[in-house]
Design an enzyme around this catalytic site. Structure first.
Site, PDB file in Angstrom:
ATOM      1  N   ARG A  15       0.815  -1.213   0.000  1.00 25.83           N
ATOM      2  CA  ARG A  15       0.000   0.000   0.000  1.00 25.83           C
ATOM      3  C   ARG A  15       0.850   1.265   0.000  1.00 25.83           C
ATOM      4  O   ARG A  15       0.353   2.347  -0.339  1.00 25.83           O
ATOM      5  CB  ARG A  15      -0.957   0.005   1.199  1.00 25.83           C
ATOM      6  N   GLU A  99      -6.231  -0.827   7.052  1.00 22.93           N
ATOM      7  CA  GLU A  99      -4.872  -1.297   7.304  1.00 22.93           C
ATOM      8  C   GLU A  99      -4.017  -0.308   8.092  1.00 22.93           C
ATOM      9  O   GLU A  99      -3.259  -0.711   8.974  1.00 22.93           O
ATOM     10  CB  GLU A  99      -4.187  -1.641   5.978  1.00 22.93           C
ATOM     11  N   HIS A 115     -29.726   5.252  -4.171  1.00 20.07           N
ATOM     12  CA  HIS A 115     -30.818   4.296  -4.370  1.00 20.07           C
ATOM     13  C   HIS A 115     -30.940   3.308  -3.218  1.00 20.07           C
ATOM     14  O   HIS A 115     -31.875   2.503  -3.192  1.00 20.07           O
ATOM     15  CB  HIS A 115     -30.621   3.525  -5.675  1.00 20.07           C
ATOM     16  N   LYS A 210      -2.822 -15.561   6.967  1.00 19.41           N
ATOM     17  CA  LYS A 210      -1.873 -16.202   6.047  1.00 19.41           C
ATOM     18  C   LYS A 210      -1.186 -17.400   6.695  1.00 19.41           C
ATOM     19  O   LYS A 210      -0.991 -18.456   6.061  1.00 19.41           O
ATOM     20  CB  LYS A 210      -0.837 -15.196   5.565  1.00 19.41           C
TER      21      LYS A 210
END
Length: 216
Positions: A15, A99, A115, A210
Site C-alpha cells: 500500500r 490497514e 438508491h 496467512k
C-alpha cells in the site's frame, strides 16, 4: 535471461508502493498504444506541493489531512466517490483506513448510493447515526447532475446532525486528480492511526490469516 522487467524497491508494504506499482504500468501501456495521455510533470508538481501541506509540523488549520482525521476519530468513516471518476479513490481510502488506522470503514459511489445506502439516514432504524462520518471524494469534472445529488445528500445529512468531510481532487490531468485525492486520503488514514496511538504498518490479522492458510 535478458527479459526486461521493472523492479519494485523492497522493504515497504504494497500500500506504500502504489507509485512504483502503478505508474510504470501506465507508462508502458502508453508506449504500447502510442497514446500519451497524462501529464507526469503536473503530477510530480502537485504531489510535491501537497506533501508540504501535510507534514506533521503543519498545524491543523493548514493541514486538511489532520483536520479530517480529528473529525473521523472515534467514528466509522463512510467514503463516497463518483462512479467511473473517484470510485477507485473511495475504495482505496476504505482499505487504508482498515490497514493503516485499524478501523472499520465502508465505501460506496454516486449515483448508486442514492438508491439504497442513503435510506438508513432517515433515522428510522435503531442504529445511532452519529457513529458515522461520511467523506465525499469530489472532482471538479463531476457532472452537474452528480454535483446536485451530492449537494442534496449533504443537506439531508446536515438536517440529521451528521458531520461530513470533503476531499477534492487537484490538478487537471485525470491521473493527477486521482493520485492527489489518494494522497490526501493516505495522509488522513496515517494521522488517524497516530491519533489512536497505533502503528500504521503492521497488519496483524492478515498475517495470522496467512499463517493459518499455510497449514492447509
Amino acid at each position: 535471461n535478458r527479459v526486461p522487467f521493472i523492479q519494485v524497491p523492497s522493504g515497504m508494504p504494497p500500500r506504500c508502493a502504489i507509485g512504483f506499482l502503478s505508474i510504470p504500468a501506465v507508462i508502458l501501456l502508453e508506449r504500447i498504444t502510442g497514446d500519451y495521455l497524462f501529464n507526469y510533470q503536473e503530477l510530480i508538481e502537485v504531489i510535491s506541493d501537497m506533501c508540504k501541506k501535510y507534514l506533521p509540523e503543519e498545524g491543523i488549520n493548514n493541514n486538511l489531512a489532520k483536520s479530517i482525521a480529528l473529525r473521523v476519530k472515534g467514528k466509522v468513516p463512510l467514503i463516497y466517490g463518483v462512479n467511473r471518476l473517484t470510485d477507485v479513490v473511495a475504495h482505496r481510502l476504505k482499505t487504508q483506513f482498515n490497514e493503516n488506522s485499524k478501523v472499520i470503514a465502508s465505501w460506496d459511489v454516486f449515483p448508486e448510493l442514492n438508491h439504497n445506502e442513503i435510506v438508513p439516514f432517515s433515522g428510522e432504524g435503531e442504529v445511532k447515526l452519529n457513529i458515522f462520518h461520511p467523506i465525499f471524494i469530489r472532482d471538479k469534472k463531476e457532472s452537474e447532475r452528480i454535483a446536485k445529488r451530492i449537494q442534496i445528500t449533504q443537506s439531508l445529512f446536515k438536517k440529521g446532525g451528521i458531520e461530513y468531510s470533503e476531499i477534492w481532487t487537484e490538478g487537471s490531468s485525470f491521473l493527477t486528480r486521482i493520485f492527489s485525492s489518494i494522497y490526501t486520503g493516505d495522509w488522513v488514514s496515517f494521522y488517524l492511526a497516530v491519533l489512536q496511538g497505533v502503528d500504521p504498518t503492521p497488519i496483524t490479522f492478515i498475517d495470522l490469516l496467512k499463517n493459518e492458510l499455510k497449514k492447509f
